[in-house]
Scaffold this active site. Structure first.
Site, PDB file in Angstrom:
ATOM      1  N   HIS A   1     -52.850  28.226 104.031  1.00 14.76           N
ATOM      2  CA  HIS A   1     -51.665  28.351 104.885  1.00 14.76           C
ATOM      3  C   HIS A   1     -51.012  29.725 104.718  1.00 14.76           C
ATOM      4  O   HIS A   1     -50.902  30.242 103.610  1.00 14.76           O
ATOM      5  CB  HIS A   1     -50.660  27.263 104.523  1.00 14.76           C
ATOM      6  CG  HIS A   1     -49.337  27.379 105.228  1.00 14.76           C
ATOM      7  ND1 HIS A   1     -49.219  27.296 106.601  1.00 14.76           N
ATOM      8  CD2 HIS A   1     -48.078  27.585 104.766  1.00 14.76           C
ATOM      9  CE1 HIS A   1     -47.954  27.428 106.943  1.00 14.76           C
ATOM     10  NE2 HIS A   1     -47.241  27.627 105.852  1.00 14.76           N
ATOM     11  N   SER A   2     -50.608  30.329 105.832  1.00 16.87           N
ATOM     12  CA  SER A   2     -49.784  31.531 105.832  1.00 16.87           C
ATOM     13  C   SER A   2     -50.420  32.654 105.000  1.00 16.87           C
ATOM     14  O   SER A   2     -51.514  33.103 105.291  1.00 16.87           O
ATOM     15  CB  SER A   2     -48.377  31.182 105.326  1.00 16.87           C
ATOM     16  OG  SER A   2     -47.472  32.237 105.526  1.00 16.87           O
ATOM     17  N   TYR A   3     -49.736  33.087 103.921  1.00 22.47           N
ATOM     18  CA  TYR A   3     -50.265  34.176 103.093  1.00 22.47           C
ATOM     19  C   TYR A   3     -51.554  33.759 102.379  1.00 22.47           C
ATOM     20  O   TYR A   3     -52.342  34.615 101.963  1.00 22.47           O
ATOM     21  CB  TYR A   3     -49.230  34.618 102.067  1.00 22.47           C
ATOM     22  CG  TYR A   3     -49.499  35.985 101.476  1.00 22.47           C
ATOM     23  CD1 TYR A   3     -49.112  37.142 102.160  1.00 22.47           C
ATOM     24  CD2 TYR A   3     -50.142  36.137 100.259  1.00 22.47           C
ATOM     25  CE1 TYR A   3     -49.369  38.406 101.637  1.00 22.47           C
ATOM     26  CE2 TYR A   3     -50.405  37.396  99.721  1.00 22.47           C
ATOM     27  CZ  TYR A   3     -50.017  38.519 100.418  1.00 22.47           C
ATOM     28  OH  TYR A   3     -50.281  39.772  99.900  1.00 22.47           O
TER      29      TYR A   3
ATOM     30  N   GLY B   1     -53.983  32.616 103.857  1.00 23.06           N
ATOM     31  CA  GLY B   1     -55.041  33.137 104.719  1.00 23.06           C
ATOM     32  C   GLY B   1     -55.359  34.580 104.397  1.00 23.06           C
ATOM     33  O   GLY B   1     -56.520  35.005 104.427  1.00 23.06           O
TER      34      GLY B   1
END
Length: 331
Positions: free
Chosen positions: A214-216, A218
């Site tokens: 998720h988010s960072y 990635g």
């Protein structure tokens, strides 16, 4: 009349003294220091109900951020509660899902700074499938997607618990990363991710590895792929499911061959007003396939795409497992 006045004065004095004594016994919240905050959820007056919702023990009402007229104190109160939420999720990983802690760096002495990841008992011995879960940046720790959702919505939407339960049911070993719990040597989320791959995942027996980030998380995933130097990584990773990832091929200097591979094995569920799984055109020059998470709330994208993510993993696994099965049957 004089006697009456004396009695009234005496009673008033007694009541005032009682009130003063009561105030001393119950200090105002505003006067509490951070060290005086309760060390249990119950001490804060909250508990999780059967639906995984944080509720006031006495009233059954949701969490209330404002407990004082002092905005700074309210934030400190919230953060102190958040630290207890982290420990509560750790406990659920162990007691509810049966995960174990593995301290890293490996073989580091207890008196030296270290962190840990969580893993299922078969994470290193499962010869078929292994799933890595990587949260985003900020205050979240292993097992969490979003602290705000845990506190204001429920455990299902804010934690990785449903993902772990589903992965186990689908036959995966699981490793839960803890990228924001930094140490002297693992001083960044990227360093943590690379260490877990090189020292743990690389030695795991699983032939097929999937990643949900998720988010960072990635961005950490893309850094790992670009910088790991492990020639077996692309052979083993068969699926990467991202939720509102903040990666950038341009900034991460991603080779064209790696981009081509990622476009086959990766999908990113992004915040959007479009219905779930609707294809979203890329605004950049090049990226992995992007689809709608069915919500615009960044923090909710993991939970809203939960079923779609596992459908994607299943389809990707079928794509790689069928040819292997055919090859074996031909032998």
């Amino acid at each position: 009349m004089i006697v009456f006045n004396v009695l009234v004065s005496s009673m008033l004095f007694s009541l005032m003294a009682e009130g003063s004594h009561s105030e001393e016994k119950r200090p105002k919240l505003e006067k509490m220091s951070e060290s005086e905050f309760p060390d249990t959820l119950e001490g804060f007056g909250y508990e999780f109900n059967d639906q995984g919702q944080l509720r006031n023990i006495k009233t059954g009402e949701p969490f209330e951020f404002k407990v004082s007229d002092d905005k700074s104190f309210n934030q400190k109160h919230y953060e102190a509660l958040g630290e207890l939420i982290t420990n509560h999720v750790y406990k659920l990983l162990e007691t509810q899902e049966g995960l174990k802690r593995m301290f890293i760096p490996l073989n580091s002495p207890e008196n030296e700074p270290r962190t840990f990841v969580f893993h299922t008992e078969d994470a290193l011995t499962n010869q078929d499938k292994l799933l890595l879960l990587i949260h985003g940046s900020g205050v979240v720790r292993a097992g969490q997607w979003a602290r705000r959702l845990i506190i204001n919505d429920c455990l299902d939407s804010g934690t990785q618990l449903p993902f772990i339960k589903r992965a186990k049911a689908d036959g995966y070993g699981v490793i839960v990363l803890n990228t924001n719990d930094k140490t002297k040597t693992l001083d960044s989320p990227e360093a943590h991710t690379e260490y877990v791959w090189n020292k743990i995942v690389k030695k795991a027996q699983a032939k097929h590895v999937a990643i949900i980030a998720h988010s960072y998380g990635g961005k950490c995933t893309m850094d790992l792929i670009v910088n790991s130097g492990d020639k077996t990584l692309k052979q083993r990773v068969f699926a990467i499911a991202l939720t509102d990832s903040v990666h950038s091929f341009d900034h991460q200097n991603t080779p064209k061959s790696t981009i081509a591979w990622l476009q086959k094995v990766c999908r990113n569920w992004i915040g959007s007003t479009e219905p779930l799984d609707t294809e979203i055109k890329c605004v950049r020059s090049v990226d992995v396939p992007r689809v709608s998470a069915g919500v615009t709330n960044h923090e909710m994208t993991s939970w809203s795409s939960f079923k779609s993510v596992f459908s994607f993993l299943s389809k990707r696994y079928e794509d790689v497992a069928k040819p292997e099965a055919g090859t074996k049957s031909d032998l």
